[in-house]
Scaffold this motif. Structure first.
Motif, short mmCIF file in Angstrom:
data_model
loop_
_atom_site.label_atom_id
_atom_site.label_comp_id
_atom_site.label_asym_id
_atom_site.label_seq_id
_atom_site.Cartn_x
_atom_site.Cartn_y
_atom_site.Cartn_z
N THR A 22 0.85 -1.18 0.00
CA THR A 22 0.00 0.00 0.00
C THR A 22 0.89 1.24 0.00
O THR A 22 1.99 1.20 0.53
N VAL A 29 -5.05 2.55 -0.73
CA VAL A 29 -4.76 2.22 -2.12
C VAL A 29 -3.71 1.12 -2.09
O VAL A 29 -2.63 1.31 -1.54
N ARG A 44 -4.14 -2.61 -9.09
CA ARG A 44 -4.40 -1.61 -8.06
C ARG A 44 -5.83 -1.78 -7.55
O ARG A 44 -6.73 -2.14 -8.31
N THR A 46 -8.71 -0.17 -4.27
CA THR A 46 -8.99 0.66 -3.10
C THR A 46 -9.79 -0.09 -2.05
O THR A 46 -9.99 0.40 -0.95
N ASP A 72 -1.00 7.02 -8.16
CA ASP A 72 -1.90 6.02 -8.74
C ASP A 72 -1.44 5.57 -10.12
O ASP A 72 -1.83 4.52 -10.58
#
Length: 135
Positions: A22, A29, A44, A46, A72
């Motif tokens: 993370t 994230v 990726r 969330t 990101d």
């Protein structure tokens, strides 16, 4: 903390994960290396349930030692003593980086440890500043 756990292994997804990190535990994230029968990709999430592929091409087939995300859209990973960058879907090996020991994220910067005794620091993943590692 840690007394209650929730299983997030939807349809065996995590059996395909080799590395999970993370950026910051407070912003939830997560980045991972996912290996499937069609190749290995950087992904990726969330929520640890829905995953988005960041890399449109496969990463090299070796064990990924470390993964660190600058944002990101920019993720770094090391393996086989090399450093790679995933930016906007493309993976590239950073040729100036060899003999890499680790890559990590701290305070909005990426740090790369070179086994020859240097630490390299970057806040954008493009410009690097060489620091001395402790003896």
């Amino acid at each position: 903390g840690g007394s209650t756990w929730v299983n997030k292994n939807a349809e065996g997804f995590f059996s395909q994960i080799t590395t999970l990190k993370t950026i910051d535990p407070n912003n939830d994230v997560f980045f991972a290396i996912r290996g499937t029968n069609v190749g290995r990709r950087v992904v990726r999430s969330t929520d640890l349930s829905t995953w988005t592929e960041l890399s449109t091409n496969n990463i090299p087939n070796f064990y990924v030692d470390h993964i660190a995300a600058l944002s990101d859209n920019t993720v770094f990973f090391s393996g086989n003593s090399q450093l790679y960058r995933v930016r906007f879907g493309s993976i590239e090996q950073l040729q100036d980086f060899t003999n890499i020991g680790s890559v990590s994220h701290f305070d909005n910067k990426i740090y790369v440890y070179d086994r020859r005794g240097a630490i390299l620091e970057s806040n954008d993943g493009l410009t690097w500043v060489r620091k001395s590692a402790p003896n």
